[in-house]
Design an enzyme around this catalytic site. Structure first.
Site, PDB file in Angstrom:
ATOM      1  N   LEU A 255       0.877  -1.169   0.000  1.00 35.23           N
ATOM      2  CA  LEU A 255       0.000   0.000   0.000  1.00 35.23           C
ATOM      3  C   LEU A 255       0.912   1.216   0.000  1.00 35.23           C
ATOM      4  CD1 LEU A 255      -2.214  -2.033   0.710  1.00 35.23           C
ATOM      5  CD2 LEU A 255      -3.100  -0.390   2.355  1.00 35.23           C
ATOM      6  N   ASN A 259       4.486   6.974   0.675  1.00 35.68           N
ATOM      7  CA  ASN A 259       5.624   6.364  -0.048  1.00 35.68           C
ATOM      8  C   ASN A 259       6.962   6.684   0.633  1.00 35.68           C
ATOM      9  OD1 ASN A 259       6.401   4.710  -2.261  1.00 35.68           O
ATOM     10  ND2 ASN A 259       7.262   6.501  -3.285  1.00 35.68           N
ATOM     11  N   THR A 260       6.930   7.042   1.896  1.00 36.34           N
ATOM     12  CA  THR A 260       8.190   7.441   2.538  1.00 36.34           C
ATOM     13  C   THR A 260       8.952   6.229   3.074  1.00 36.34           C
ATOM     14  OG1 THR A 260       7.191   7.832   4.705  1.00 36.34           O
ATOM     15  CG2 THR A 260       7.232   9.683   3.189  1.00 36.34           C
ATOM     16  N   PHE A 335       9.363  13.893  14.454  1.00 33.66           N
ATOM     17  CA  PHE A 335       9.204  12.798  13.495  1.00 33.66           C
ATOM     18  C   PHE A 335       9.464  13.372  12.105  1.00 33.66           C
ATOM     19  CE2 PHE A 335       6.752   8.722  12.710  1.00 33.66           C
ATOM     20  CZ  PHE A 335       6.886   8.731  11.329  1.00 33.66           C
ATOM     21  N   LEU A 346       0.070   7.212   9.698  1.00 28.94           N
ATOM     22  CA  LEU A 346       0.364   6.391  10.868  1.00 28.94           C
ATOM     23  C   LEU A 346       0.333   4.911  10.499  1.00 28.94           C
ATOM     24  CD1 LEU A 346       1.044   6.855  13.749  1.00 28.94           C
ATOM     25  CD2 LEU A 346      -1.393   6.917  14.313  1.00 28.94           C
ATOM     26  N   ASN A 349       3.576   3.780   9.318  1.00 22.77           N
ATOM     27  CA  ASN A 349       4.568   3.655  10.386  1.00 22.77           C
ATOM     28  C   ASN A 349       4.366   2.363  11.165  1.00 22.77           C
ATOM     29  OD1 ASN A 349       5.594   4.967  13.400  1.00 22.77           O
ATOM     30  ND2 ASN A 349       6.842   5.246  11.579  1.00 22.77           N
ATOM     31  N   LEU A 406      -4.901  -2.364   7.364  1.00 25.45           N
ATOM     32  CA  LEU A 406      -5.155  -1.633   8.609  1.00 25.45           C
ATOM     33  C   LEU A 406      -6.115  -0.493   8.285  1.00 25.45           C
ATOM     34  CD1 LEU A 406      -4.497  -0.875  11.576  1.00 25.45           C
ATOM     35  CD2 LEU A 406      -2.493   0.341  10.717  1.00 25.45           C
ATOM     36  N   GLU A 807      37.516  19.538  -5.552  1.00 27.85           N
ATOM     37  CA  GLU A 807      38.811  20.058  -5.999  1.00 27.85           C
ATOM     38  C   GLU A 807      39.534  19.007  -6.845  1.00 27.85           C
ATOM     39  OE1 GLU A 807      41.288  21.717  -2.933  1.00 27.85           O
ATOM     40  OE2 GLU A 807      43.046  21.784  -4.229  1.00 27.85           O
ATOM     41  N   ARG A 885      49.609  21.062   6.051  1.00 31.39           N
ATOM     42  CA  ARG A 885      48.900  22.196   6.651  1.00 31.39           C
ATOM     43  C   ARG A 885      48.585  21.909   8.122  1.00 31.39           C
ATOM     44  NH1 ARG A 885      46.215  27.079   5.248  1.00 31.39           N
ATOM     45  NH2 ARG A 885      46.915  27.007   3.086  1.00 31.39           N
ATOM     46  N   PHE A 919      41.349  22.135   5.072  1.00 31.06           N
ATOM     47  CA  PHE A 919      42.450  21.394   4.465  1.00 31.06           C
ATOM     48  C   PHE A 919      43.519  20.978   5.466  1.00 31.06           C
ATOM     49  CE2 PHE A 919      45.879  20.946   1.235  1.00 31.06           C
ATOM     50  CZ  PHE A 919      45.192  20.320   0.234  1.00 31.06           C
ATOM     51  N   GLU A1267      37.864  29.586   4.418  1.00 26.44           N
ATOM     52  CA  GLU A1267      38.178  28.506   5.337  1.00 26.44           C
ATOM     53  C   GLU A1267      38.445  28.942   6.782  1.00 26.44           C
ATOM     54  OE1 GLU A1267      40.643  25.321   2.854  1.00 26.44           O
ATOM     55  OE2 GLU A1267      41.144  27.374   2.322  1.00 26.44           O
TER      56      GLU A1267
HETATM   57  C1  LIG Z   1      13.401  11.309   5.486  1.00 31.88           C
HETATM   58  C2  LIG Z   1      12.577  10.382   6.321  1.00 31.88           C
HETATM   59  C3  LIG Z   1      12.490  10.603   7.669  1.00 31.88           C
HETATM   60  C4  LIG Z   1      11.771   9.737   8.461  1.00 31.88           C
HETATM   61  N1  LIG Z   1      11.720   9.984   9.790  1.00 31.88           N
HETATM   62  C5  LIG Z   1      11.041   9.166  10.595  1.00 31.88           C
HETATM   63  C6  LIG Z   1      10.985   9.417  11.981  1.00 31.88           C
HETATM   64  O1  LIG Z   1      11.536  10.407  12.471  1.00 31.88           O
HETATM   65  N2  LIG Z   1      10.325   8.533  12.745  1.00 31.88           N
HETATM   66  C7  LIG Z   1       9.717   7.445  12.216  1.00 31.88           C
HETATM   67  O2  LIG Z   1       9.140   6.676  12.964  1.00 31.88           O
HETATM   68  N3  LIG Z   1       9.727   7.192  10.902  1.00 31.88           N
HETATM   69  C8  LIG Z   1      10.369   8.026  10.074  1.00 31.88           C
HETATM   70  N4  LIG Z   1      10.396   7.765   8.740  1.00 31.88           N
HETATM   71  C9  LIG Z   1       9.704   6.603   8.206  1.00 31.88           C
HETATM   72  C10 LIG Z   1       8.331   6.883   7.553  1.00 31.88           C
HETATM   73  O3  LIG Z   1       8.196   8.203   7.196  1.00 31.88           O
HETATM   74  C11 LIG Z   1       7.184   6.531   8.433  1.00 31.88           C
HETATM   75  O4  LIG Z   1       7.221   5.190   8.782  1.00 31.88           O
HETATM   76  C12 LIG Z   1       5.820   6.850   7.832  1.00 31.88           C
HETATM   77  O5  LIG Z   1       4.856   6.836   8.837  1.00 31.88           O
HETATM   78  C13 LIG Z   1       5.414   5.903   6.741  1.00 31.88           C
HETATM   79  O6  LIG Z   1       4.189   6.298   6.183  1.00 31.88           O
HETATM   80  P1  LIG Z   1       3.917   6.293   4.633  1.00 31.88           P
HETATM   81  O7  LIG Z   1       2.509   6.697   4.446  1.00 31.88           O
HETATM   82  O8  LIG Z   1       4.867   7.108   3.899  1.00 31.88           O
HETATM   83  O9  LIG Z   1       4.169   4.771   4.293  1.00 31.88           O
HETATM   84  P2  LIG Z   1       4.299   4.055   2.897  1.00 31.88           P
HETATM   85  O10 LIG Z   1       5.710   4.081   2.445  1.00 31.88           O
HETATM   86  O11 LIG Z   1       3.291   4.585   1.954  1.00 31.88           O
HETATM   87  O12 LIG Z   1       3.931   2.573   3.338  1.00 31.88           O
HETATM   88  C14 LIG Z   1       4.743   1.928   4.256  1.00 31.88           C
HETATM   89  C15 LIG Z   1       4.319   0.481   4.494  1.00 31.88           C
HETATM   90  O13 LIG Z   1       3.096   0.433   5.205  1.00 31.88           O
HETATM   91  C16 LIG Z   1       2.180  -0.412   4.545  1.00 31.88           C
HETATM   92  N5  LIG Z   1       0.862   0.189   4.753  1.00 31.88           N
HETATM   93  C17 LIG Z   1       0.556   1.504   4.681  1.00 31.88           C
HETATM   94  N6  LIG Z   1      -0.728   1.676   5.005  1.00 31.88           N
HETATM   95  C18 LIG Z   1      -1.246   0.457   5.272  1.00 31.88           C
HETATM   96  C19 LIG Z   1      -2.507   0.003   5.675  1.00 31.88           C
HETATM   97  N7  LIG Z   1      -3.516   0.825   5.844  1.00 31.88           N
HETATM   98  N8  LIG Z   1      -2.676  -1.332   5.860  1.00 31.88           N
HETATM   99  C20 LIG Z   1      -1.666  -2.201   5.677  1.00 31.88           C
HETATM  100  N9  LIG Z   1      -0.442  -1.796   5.311  1.00 31.88           N
HETATM  101  C21 LIG Z   1      -0.239  -0.498   5.115  1.00 31.88           C
HETATM  102  C22 LIG Z   1       2.614  -0.412   3.110  1.00 31.88           C
HETATM  103  O14 LIG Z   1       2.226  -1.599   2.453  1.00 31.88           O
HETATM  104  C23 LIG Z   1       4.116  -0.330   3.258  1.00 31.88           C
HETATM  105  O15 LIG Z   1       4.649  -1.600   3.473  1.00 31.88           O
HETATM  106  C24 LIG Z   1      11.115   8.617   7.900  1.00 31.88           C
HETATM  107  C25 LIG Z   1      11.182   8.409   6.540  1.00 31.88           C
HETATM  108  C26 LIG Z   1      11.895   9.269   5.744  1.00 31.88           C
HETATM  109  C27 LIG Z   1      11.980   9.022   4.285  1.00 31.88           C
END
Ligand SMILES: Cc1cc2nc3c(=O)[nH]c(=O)nc-3n(C[C@H](O)[C@H](O)[C@H](O)COP(=O)(O)OP(=O)(O)OC[C@H]3O[C@@H](n4cnc5c(N)ncnc54)[C@H](O)[C@@H]3O)c2cc1C
Ligand code: FES
Ligand code: FES
Length: 1335
Positions: A255, A259-260, A335, A346, A349, A406, A807, A885, A919, A1267
């Site tokens: 899902l 996409n993070t 976060f 959430l 996460n 979920l 450089e 240096r 340097f 520098e």
């Molecule tokens: C730069 C960066 C910083 C971050 N910092 C933190 C941080 O400080 N703390 C932290 O905890 N996390 C952090 N993360 C991780 C991430 O951002 C979190 O886990 C975020 O909550 C994921 O949510 P999303 O919607 O982007 O997940 P997605 O990438 O869209 O999905 C993640 C996973 O969850 C599954 N999924 C999503 N929704 C459902 C659903 N409803 N039912 C079943 N499966 C589902 C998907 O199949 C996939 O496997 C970070 C990520 C990045 C890239």
């Protein structure tokens, strides 16, 4: 189901019939729409360079939502029905600048400009949501943006003008409005770097509207979509049943909401998910339902929306009901960054189940109830599960099954006797993942401190979030008091063990954090119990109370003071005035072109590298057959494509290979390269190249291992001596032997290395390259292609930062690209991904120093015998010069009459380490500052007094026989002590430290002396070319490269004064080897010095030719004179040249020459507060006084000082490179490698330029600045050390303790030993293989 993607970009409709589900919005914008203002900095959501605004109509709320998002993680398929706004869409230099662009540029908030569009868009999105935001809104808006150049202060200063807090209540009388300034300005000094009254007002009515077409048609939300490529299918269902059916059909489908997580897995772990389901239009997943018990959030509701609603309820409801809400918003603040929180949910996460997830400990401790659904036997089945014991079943696994989805999460209100608190400790406070986090949920028996029930969850201690049920059981029925803490601490230590080799390293620290975070929670809850009268008000001793707190970003206070220009200086003469960076406006609008922004050319191919996966090995097989079989892959290059001679390259010594020849010497060494139609394909093909190895030993990674194996480059060690060290040490009142060590530093220029090579005719090559040294690229390209240099042109228009990293290391990319272009007869391009760049291109040199110092009982140093070792990596690169240096700077500002300095260049199996701002100077001075502090400690005197006693005086000689002229260090010191209210602060700090057990403060003064000149004599030369055209416009070329440091701006200023014309008549287009030949690298801080003098030389020639014409036409204008000159057949083109005089010291052959032309000095004072329980710290204030002669441009120079300070601060306190014991770099992106962010700026940040100190040895009496200020960043390190010493003093521990730089939170915590760290039983070093080692 439909398959047409429709969205809007900058008001224009985009229709894509078969979008690629793997394509990100960033790639689409840059490559399909040619909107290159949006930059690629990391591809993992960690730098903010790709920030754009996505607007979407929320039909349920009838509201248009404007969100700043990371285009690098946003799938373009997710944009259906959205309006995307990029930096190009809000303003341009040709039409109208948006106030957000104008204010950033004019406040000097853009140096290299690569971060600028992202910062502009974060601010723009904020203003679209809140016309007059607060400073806190600004803090949150920029949590996800990084800038490596500016030090952030000017960005905040420019954007503060949009905030509520800006006007101070004095109305028109406010100093910010009337421009008189608040600082201690005088007749000689000024504090106004920009004119706020020039700023256009923000007029929200002028903003583009949301496209009516998207508003009118509901189909954009209700349509189910399917987009397919040959690898991946993207589904966007709009009904729950449809979603659940898809999940039942494809249980392995991912899902995708924000996409993070998925985006990072696909990009960096190369996972292929054939089915992606985007559930963001399924109502049930977006539901927000409130009930008397609490709030239910659909699993796809974004973190930002959750945060906003919880905050509103916290304000409205009784405090006792909202403790879980409060704990959640506290956690969400730290976060990720806002761009991530705007889209991440959430559900993502929880379902990812990362062991360092921030929300899982909170929800596990709270026992949150989750709603889950699936499609079974033709119908929807729902069930409820609870987070807590048993929920997580393994690494990234939980009890929810693959076919289930979920639906949502319940956040329950708390009861009056229930408390829930959470803490997170990360490397950096903002936008970082946790090292360890903890959530404690306790319910007491009614109106008592007897624990009725407790649940504690921890992240970072196991493959999943873990609870501590045994300890919880022990606590049940017990009184919440200090005795309980002792028992809990012991129990947690055994219940949450960590193997000595556990992934993530920092074992002792992580274990200490478990107990420390519990103790913080204990203090926090005890304070609440005492506030509610359940326990007495003295349950927590006053000095322990601050232990419950965490740091919060203070609102920035700052002042910048510089010398006013003489009142009789003509208004059009720009020298000494705070002129805006010449390209700032273009950078702020996204119009500035960097190497990878050059439009794709006909027939162009992309080059991707095959990198070594061994630290030291013979290559036994190299087979690209599988890669070449892919459609669109054209060619594989390896050492076989070059003669042995052609393959041997290097900046000075040709001890490297373009492609590894038979053997690899480090991880990340370039073994081969694949040329293919596009980047994704080339990278995929490169992974298919089969390389087999036979491993060799020993593998040497650390300096200590190099010493053990005597692995040094030939001709080392080398020594520099002065006086008689043995004798002086023998006669000294005291001697002391010490060591100090510091790590490397990743350059992290926001623009990674990039090159584009274009064949011209059959035997010419044109290169566009992100290099600080175009001539070297030209020379080495000629070498590998066997062309004469006159057939190769290298161009560099601007760089998105360099800091020394470009450089010499630019050749790693430029040479294969040039070779491929020449051999294939096609344009070839490569811009490294961030992880490749970090893996391949080396870092600042780690250093180890061992010293013996002799001194009098007053603290006067009489002798020093010091050994300096640098970790050079596998090839020499510039390591000899970096070491030299360091050897010439180790004594910093202190006169040492008897010296022996030894230097060793250690050869290790790491990528070749290289130049980095300073340097070797900062590393050397770091040793000097340890020495002066050791001496002060031993003689029992104030450090500042011992500094004063040992300072060099004008006329003294250094240990390399250079006499110091005009040495103003005492003046800088006294000014800085005064400016920083040093004495007052000392008393405040002593009082604070007496009154606080778990928080300590420290203050440190650091002086600096930095020698200006290249260490290699012949590089101290420069050229320039000036062409004047018939319309009077002037095209200036010089040998330096604009890397963000404002060199072009300064060169324009110099030419403007020399020619007596306004700067806007002068333009610099690029640096190119066919305009100015044989250039030196833009490095060693001498860019303005040497190129400025060459520019003056060219101007003088032109002035001489124009003099008779001006004489004949004294009332003529510039244009008339030029016109006349043209018709008189006077040449209007002139070259200029400069060779730095008087330098070239050599102990035998030229002992009386100077090593450096002159020195730049400065002093900084920092005050720091540490949290002894977590190792976290905050810089409360920094004051800097720099002597930079007569500044050419105070805005640019102060920008350099602040930027260098922050980079130095990162080097000494924050930035830690993590390597495996075999030398593989783990920290390959902003996720794991933490540079300072906006929140890390000192709370008060004041910079003054020393007045009345013209420098006779550089252009227009200025001094080099790039520098020298970097080392002042170490003032934070030494202040931290003072604070740790104060904590140790409370424990009766010695003030002589080791602290390696960077002083990370882990090192601070472990140095602050206490009753909790004593509980940790750690295995002996050597008895296990650690996860990481320090090179
Ligand atoms: C730069 C960066 C910083 C971050 N910092 C933190 C941080 O400080 N703390 C932290 O905890 N996390 C952090 N993360 C991780 C991430 O951002 C979190 O886990 C975020 O909550 C994921 O949510 P999303 O919607 O982007 O997940 P997605 O990438 O869209 O999905 C993640 C996973 O969850 C599954 N999924 C999503 N929704 C459902 C659903 N409803 N039912 C079943 N499966 C589902 C998907 O199949 C996939 O496997 C970070 C990520 C990045 C890239
Ligand atoms: S490139 Fe997207 S956040 Fe760095
Ligand atoms: S100006 Fe911010 S990274 Fe260069």
């Amino acid at each position: 189901m439909s398959g047409v993607l429709v969205f809007f970009v900058n008001g224009k409709k985009v229709t894509e019939v078969s979008p690629d589900p793997e394509c990100t919005l960033l790639t689409y914008l840059r490559e399909r729409l040619r909107l290159c203002g949006t930059k690629l900095g990391c591809a993992e959501g960690g730098c903010g360079a790709c920030t754009v605004m996505v607007s979407r109509l929320d039909r349920r709320a009838s509201k248009i939502r404007h969100l700043a998002v990371n285009a690098c993680l946003t799938p373009v398929c997710a944009m259906h029905g959205c309006a995307v706004t990029t930096v190009e869409g809000i303003g341009s230099t040709r039409t109208r600048l948006h106030p957000v662009q104008e204010r950033l540029a004019k406040a000097h908030g853009s140096q290299c400009g690569f971060c600028t569009p992202g910062i502009v868009m974060s601010m723009y999105a904020l203003l679209r949501n809140a016309e007059q935001p607060s400073m806190r809104d600004l803090e949150v808006a920029f949590q996800g943006n990084l800038c490596r150049c500016t030090g952030y202060r000017p960005i905040l200063e420019g954007y503060k003008t949009f905030t509520k807090e800006f006007a101070c209540g004095l109305g028109d009388q406010c100093c910010k409005v009337n421009g008189k300034g608040c600082g201690s300005v005088s007749d000689e000094t000024d504090d106004k770097l920009f004119e706020r009254s020039e700023f256009q007002p923000l007029d929200p009515s002028q903003e583009p509207i949301f496209p009516p077409e998207l508003q009118l048609s509901e189909a954009f939300d209700t349509q189910s979509l399917v987009f397919s490529s040959d690898r991946v299918t993207w589904y966007r269902p709009t009904k729950l049943e449809e979603l659940l059916q898809l999940k039942a059909q494809h249980p392995a489908a991912k899902l995708v909401v924000g996409n993070t997580e998925v985006g990072v897995e696909v990009k960096f772990k190369h996972f292929l998910y054939p089915h992606l389901i985007n559930p963001t239009q399924v109502e049930e997943l977006l539901e927000v339902r409130e009930s008397p018990d609490g709030i239910y959030f659909g699993a796809a509701v974004s973190l930002m929306e959750i945060d906003a609603l919880l905050r509103r309820r916290i304000e409205e409801l009784p405090e006792s009901e909202t403790r879980l809400f409060q704990c959640t918003v506290d956690m969400l603040h730290y976060f990720a960054g806002k761009q991530i929180r705007n889209v991440a949910c959430l559900g993502g996460n929880i379902m990812t189940g990362s062991p360092i997830s921030d929300m899982n400990p909170v929800l596990s401790a709270a026992g949150a109830q989750l709603e889950v659904a699936s499609f079974v036997d033709g119908q929807i089945r729902r069930r409820t599960v609870h987070m807590g014991t048993g929920f997580f079943t393994g690494y990234r696994r939980n009890v929810i099954e693959a076919h289930e989805v979920l639906l949502g999460i319940h956040f329950r209100k708390t009861s009056p006797d229930q408390y829930i608190v959470a803490f997170k400790q990360a490397r950096r406070r903002d936008d970082d993942i946790a090292i360890v986090n903890a959530a404690i949920n306790v319910r007491f028996a009614e109106h008592s401190n007897l624990v009725a029930e407790i649940s504690m969850a921890f992240g970072g201690m196991a493959p999943t979030t873990v609870l501590a049920p045994r300890t919880a059981q022990l606590m049940a029925g017990q009184e919440w008091n200090h005795q309980l803490v002792e028992r809990v601490a012991e129990s947690l230590c055994t219940e949450l063990p960590l193997a000595a080799s556990a992934p993530g390293g920092m074992i002792a620290y992580r274990r200490a954090l478990v107990v420390s975070l519990f103790f913080k929670a204990y203090l926090a809850i005890s304070l609440k119990l005492s506030q509610s009268g359940v326990v007495s008000s003295d349950a927590v001793a006053p000095e322990e109370r601050s232990g419950a707190q965490t740091f919060h970003t203070p609102v920035l206070k700052s002042a910048q003071l510089f010398e006013r220009v003489c009142s009789d200086q003509p208004i059009c003469d720009p020298i000494g005035r705070p002129q805006v960076h010449a390209a700032a406006l273009k950078q702020a609008t996204g119009e500035a072109i960097y190497t990878d922004d050059i439009p794709r050319m006909d027939g162009e191919v992309y080059l991707a590298f095959v990198l070594s996966t061994k630290p030291r090995a013979k290559i036994t097989r190299l087979d690209a057959t599988a890669a070449l079989a892919l459609d669109g892959v054209h060619r594989f290059f390896s050492y076989k494509d070059l003669t042995e001679h052609e393959n041997e390259v290097g900046p000075v010594f040709h001890d490297e290979h373009v492609f590894a020849a038979g053997e690899v010497h480090c991880y990340g060494q370039i073994v081969g390269a694949i040329a293919a139609d596009n980047k994704a394909l080339a990278q995929r093909a490169a992974r298919l190249v089969n390389v087999e190895y036979q491993e060799l030993s020993p593998v040497i990674v650390t300096i200590e291992q190099a010493i053990e194996h005597k692995s040094y480059f030939p001709d080392y060690p080398r020594f520099v001596t002065k006086g008689n060290v043995e004798q002086a040490l023998a006669q000294a009142d005291h001697t002391f032997e010490g060591t100090c060590r510091m790590g490397g530093q990743e350059h992290f220029y926001l623009e990674t290395h990039a090159a584009l090579a274009v064949p011209r005719d059959s035997d010419e090559l044109e290169l566009f390259c992100s290099t600080q040294h175009p001539s070297e690229v030209q020379k080495l390209v000629a070498h590998v292609t066997a062309l004469p240099s006159h057939r190769v042109v290298c161009r560099a228009k601007r760089l998105g930062g360099g800091f020394g990293g470009k450089e010499s290391r630019g050749i790693s990319v430029a040479l294969p690209v040039a070779l491929a272009a020449y051999r294939m007869g096609r344009p070839v391009r490569c811009m490294l991904d961030r992880d490749e760049d970090m893996l391949i291109t080396g870092t600042r040199h780690p250093f180890l120093f061992k010293y013996k110092v002799g001194f009098t009982k007053e603290g006067l140093i009489t002798a020093c015998d010091i050994e300096c070792y640098n970790n050079a990596g596998w090839s020499m690169d510039l390591s000899f010069s970096v070491l030299e240096r360091a050897m010439y700077h180790f004594e910093n500002c202190y006169r040492i009459p008897n010296v022996r300095v030894g230097g060793w260049v250690c050869k290790t199996n790491l990528p070749s380490n290289t130049a980095f701002r300073g340097f070797g100077g900062p590393q050397g001075m770091y040793a000097g500052e340890h020495i002066i502090r050791d001496v002060a400690r031993i003689v029992g005197r104030e450090v500042v007094d011992v500094m004063r006693l040992n300072f060099y005086k004008t006329g003294d000689y250094t240990h390399y026989n250079q006499q110091l002229e005009h040495f103003p260090i005492e003046r800088c010191l006294e000014d800085c002590l005064k400016q920083s209210r040093y004495n007052e602060k000392r008393m405040e700090i002593a009082r604070f430290n007496r009154e606080n057990r778990w928080r300590k403060r420290g203050m440190a003064v650091v002086p600096t002396k930095y020698g200006i000149a290249f260490g290699v004599m012949h590089l101290n030369q420069a050229g320039a070319l000036i062409n004047i055209y018939g319309d009077g416009s002037v095209l200036l070329s010089h040998g330096g490269v604009e890397i963000g440091q404002g060199l072009n701006t300064k060169m324009i200023q110099c030419a403007a004064r020399a020619l007596g014309i306004p700067p806007d008549l002068i333009h610099i287009s690029e640096t190119a080897t066919d305009k100015v030949p044989n250039t030196s690298p833009t490095a060693a801080s001498v860019g303005s010095d040497i190129n400025g003098m060459a520019v003056l030389d060219a101007c003088e020639k032109l002035n001489k030719r124009l003099a008779p014409i001006k004489e004949a036409l004294p009332d003529g204008t510039w244009k008339e004179w030029i016109n006349k000159a043209y018709f008189d057949r006077v040449s209007l083109s002139a070259t200029g040249f400069y060779a730095m005089p008087g330098i070239g010291y050599h102990p035998e052959t030229n002992p009386n020459a100077r090593t450096y032309s002159y020195y730049t000095n400065g002093v900084g004072v920092s005050v720091v507060e540490i949290d002894c329980l977590t190792g976290d710290h905050q810089v409360l204030s920094t004051d800097i006084v720099m002597d930079i002669g007569s500044s050419l441009n105070p805005a640019i120079d102060i920008g350099q000082i602040e930027g260098a300070f922050m980079q130095g601060y990162g080097l000494f306190t924050l930035e830690e490179l993590m390597y495996s014991p075999q030398g593989m770099l783990y920290s390959r992106g902003p996720g794991m490698y933490k540079l300072p962010g906006f929140a890390d700026i000192p709370g008060e940040f004041n910079v003054s330029l020393l007045t009345g100190a013209p420098n006779p040895r550089a252009v227009y009496s200025s001094k080099a600045v790039g520098e020298p200020p970097l080392f002042i960043g170490s003032s934070a390190f030494f202040a931290i050390k003072e604070a740790i010493a104060a904590a140790r003093q409370d424990q009766g521990l010695s003030g002589d303790f080791p602290l390696e730089a960077p002083s990370t939170s882990a090192r601070i915590r472990i140095a602050c030993q206490d009753k909790f760290t004593k509980l940790l039983d750690m295995p002996e070093p050597g008895s296990f293989t650690p996860w990481n080692i320090v090179p």
